[in-house]
Design a protein around this motif. Sequence first.
Motif, PDB file in Angstrom:
ATOM      1  N   HIS A  44      79.740  -2.307  56.487  1.00  0.00           N
ATOM      2  CA  HIS A  44      79.729  -1.136  57.360  1.00  0.00           C
ATOM      3  C   HIS A  44      78.395  -1.118  58.116  1.00  0.00           C
ATOM      4  N   THR A  45      78.420  -1.371  59.398  1.00  0.00           N
ATOM      5  CA  THR A  45      77.197  -1.460  60.189  1.00  0.00           C
ATOM      6  C   THR A  45      76.360  -0.186  60.111  1.00  0.00           C
ATOM      7  N   VAL A  46      77.028   0.957  60.149  1.00  0.00           N
ATOM      8  CA  VAL A  46      76.298   2.230  60.072  1.00  0.00           C
ATOM      9  C   VAL A  46      75.566   2.344  58.740  1.00  0.00           C
ATOM     10  N   ALA A  47      76.214   1.928  57.667  1.00  0.00           N
ATOM     11  CA  ALA A  47      75.577   1.977  56.348  1.00  0.00           C
ATOM     12  C   ALA A  47      74.384   1.030  56.291  1.00  0.00           C
ATOM     13  N   VAL A  48      74.536  -0.159  56.838  1.00  0.00           N
ATOM     14  CA  VAL A  48      73.428  -1.120  56.853  1.00  0.00           C
ATOM     15  C   VAL A  48      72.249  -0.522  57.610  1.00  0.00           C
ATOM     16  N   ALA A  49      72.518   0.086  58.762  1.00  0.00           N
ATOM     17  CA  ALA A  49      71.441   0.655  59.579  1.00  0.00           C
ATOM     18  C   ALA A  49      70.718   1.779  58.838  1.00  0.00           C
ATOM     19  N   ARG A  50      71.468   2.723  58.268  1.00  0.00           N
ATOM     20  CA  ARG A  50      70.842   3.858  57.575  1.00  0.00           C
ATOM     21  C   ARG A  50      70.095   3.416  56.320  1.00  0.00           C
ATOM     22  N   LEU A  51      70.699   2.526  55.550  1.00  0.00           N
ATOM     23  CA  LEU A  51      70.055   2.071  54.319  1.00  0.00           C
ATOM     24  C   LEU A  51      68.815   1.227  54.628  1.00  0.00           C
ATOM     25  N   HIS A  52      68.864   0.458  55.687  1.00  0.00           N
ATOM     26  CA  HIS A  52      67.691  -0.326  56.070  1.00  0.00           C
ATOM     27  C   HIS A  52      66.542   0.600  56.460  1.00  0.00           C
ATOM     28  N   ALA A  53      66.856   1.638  57.219  1.00  0.00           N
ATOM     29  CA  ALA A  53      65.815   2.601  57.608  1.00  0.00           C
ATOM     30  C   ALA A  53      65.216   3.272  56.369  1.00  0.00           C
ATOM     31  N   ALA A  54      66.066   3.651  55.418  1.00  0.00           N
ATOM     32  CA  ALA A  54      65.574   4.276  54.178  1.00  0.00           C
ATOM     33  C   ALA A  54      64.723   3.289  53.378  1.00  0.00           C
ATOM     34  N   TRP A  55      65.115   2.025  53.394  1.00  0.00           N
ATOM     35  CA  TRP A  55      64.371   0.999  52.658  1.00  0.00           C
ATOM     36  C   TRP A  55      63.006   0.767  53.284  1.00  0.00           C
ATOM     37  N   LEU A  56      62.942   0.698  54.613  1.00  0.00           N
ATOM     38  CA  LEU A  56      61.645   0.528  55.280  1.00  0.00           C
ATOM     39  C   LEU A  56      60.712   1.688  54.934  1.00  0.00           C
ATOM     40  N   ALA A  57      61.250   2.908  54.965  1.00  0.00           N
ATOM     41  CA  ALA A  57      60.443   4.079  54.622  1.00  0.00           C
ATOM     42  C   ALA A  57      60.016   4.023  53.157  1.00  0.00           C
ATOM     43  N   TRP A  58      60.912   3.582  52.282  1.00  0.00           N
ATOM     44  CA  TRP A  58      60.596   3.471  50.851  1.00  0.00           C
ATOM     45  C   TRP A  58      59.437   2.504  50.635  1.00  0.00           C
ATOM     46  N   GLN A  59      59.455   1.376  51.355  1.00  0.00           N
ATOM     47  CA  GLN A  59      58.379   0.393  51.208  1.00  0.00           C
ATOM     48  C   GLN A  59      57.032   0.993  51.588  1.00  0.00           C
ATOM     49  N   GLU A  60      57.021   1.809  52.613  1.00  0.00           N
ATOM     50  CA  GLU A  60      55.767   2.417  53.054  1.00  0.00           C
ATOM     51  C   GLU A  60      55.350   3.586  52.168  1.00  0.00           C
ATOM     52  N   LEU A  61      56.307   4.436  51.811  1.00  0.00           N
ATOM     53  CA  LEU A  61      55.967   5.691  51.152  1.00  0.00           C
ATOM     54  C   LEU A  61      55.843   5.605  49.634  1.00  0.00           C
ATOM     55  N   THR A  62      56.116   4.448  49.064  1.00  0.00           N
ATOM     56  CA  THR A  62      55.918   4.315  47.618  1.00  0.00           C
ATOM     57  C   THR A  62      54.649   3.547  47.294  1.00  0.00           C
ATOM     58  N   ASP A  63      53.823   3.307  48.291  1.00  0.00           N
ATOM     59  CA  ASP A  63      52.545   2.633  48.094  1.00  0.00           C
ATOM     60  C   ASP A  63      51.451   3.693  47.963  1.00  0.00           C
ATOM     61  N   PRO A  64      50.957   3.948  46.739  1.00  0.00           N
ATOM     62  CA  PRO A  64      49.956   4.991  46.553  1.00  0.00           C
ATOM     63  C   PRO A  64      48.672   4.743  47.334  1.00  0.00           C
ATOM     64  N   ALA A  65      48.353   3.487  47.627  1.00  0.00           N
ATOM     65  CA  ALA A  65      47.125   3.188  48.367  1.00  0.00           C
ATOM     66  C   ALA A  65      47.172   3.755  49.778  1.00  0.00           C
ATOM     67  N   SER A  66      48.352   3.805  50.362  1.00  0.00           N
ATOM     68  CA  SER A  66      48.437   4.299  51.735  1.00  0.00           C
ATOM     69  C   SER A  66      49.013   5.709  51.828  1.00  0.00           C
ATOM     70  N   CYS A  67      49.752   6.144  50.828  1.00  0.00           N
ATOM     71  CA  CYS A  67      50.422   7.447  50.942  1.00  0.00           C
ATOM     72  C   CYS A  67      50.054   8.437  49.853  1.00  0.00           C
ATOM     73  N   GLY A  68      49.177   8.072  48.972  1.00  0.00           N
ATOM     74  CA  GLY A  68      48.797   9.003  47.920  1.00  0.00           C
ATOM     75  C   GLY A  68      49.960   9.283  46.979  1.00  0.00           C
ATOM     76  N   TYR A  69      49.892  10.428  46.367  1.00  0.00           N
ATOM     77  CA  TYR A  69      50.903  10.777  45.380  1.00  0.00           C
ATOM     78  C   TYR A  69      52.122  11.481  45.970  1.00  0.00           C
ATOM     79  N   THR A  70      52.044  11.900  47.219  1.00  0.00           N
ATOM     80  CA  THR A  70      53.161  12.650  47.800  1.00  0.00           C
ATOM     81  C   THR A  70      54.159  11.763  48.526  1.00  0.00           C
ATOM     82  N   GLY A  71      53.851  10.480  48.693  1.00  0.00           N
ATOM     83  CA  GLY A  71      54.742   9.586  49.414  1.00  0.00           C
ATOM     84  C   GLY A  71      56.172   9.580  48.892  1.00  0.00           C
ATOM     85  N   PRO A  72      56.397   9.415  47.576  1.00  0.00           N
ATOM     86  CA  PRO A  72      57.764   9.408  47.080  1.00  0.00           C
ATOM     87  C   PRO A  72      58.505  10.722  47.347  1.00  0.00           C
TER      88      PRO A  72
END
Length: 193
Positions: free
Chosen positions: A116-144
Amino acid sequence: MSDEHEESPRLDVPVGMFEDIEDLKAQIASLTALVKTRTEREAEEPGKDSTETEATAGGEADDEEGGYPPFILLLDSPEYDDELRALIEWVEGVLVPGYLAEPSADAKWCHLWFEHTVAVARLHAAWLAWQELTDPASCGYTGPSVWHRDHLDPALRELRGSSGPFAGCTKGEHRIEHRLPGLVPSAWTHSED
């Protein structure tokens, strides 16, 4: 001196202001980490310009601005296939076991979501955000927390809702055709007339 002229602190702070402040702190921390990384990279090789440095640090030149990964729907094979493989690992290894309960009539899920292309697009966007926002060095404790609120929850509402891409899929039956209209112009592809 009289106490009448001293102002007491305001306690009627608008709801959500603290979340906004924490979001700003996370963004500042992320930008600070990015500046530090780029500064260190340029300091290592002072004779090269920044585009040459980025190209050699990544092994090849990145077309995307800032070295960030491109959105998956903008990729062609074999880059698309590699990115999809990595996305499947994350969805099946993190998202499905951790966040997706048994599918129901109100919360659909398709085991062939990657078709499902729409699912791939939405999940990819969520995954990119997850990669950035789960890094405490760049996002602190509130990222998740920000990731859950701003990325995961809205994505799952759209994907699993009654009008989402899995609306025609039932347990044990996968249907992708139900979501594909006949001829609709696409901004993603350009055909020669």
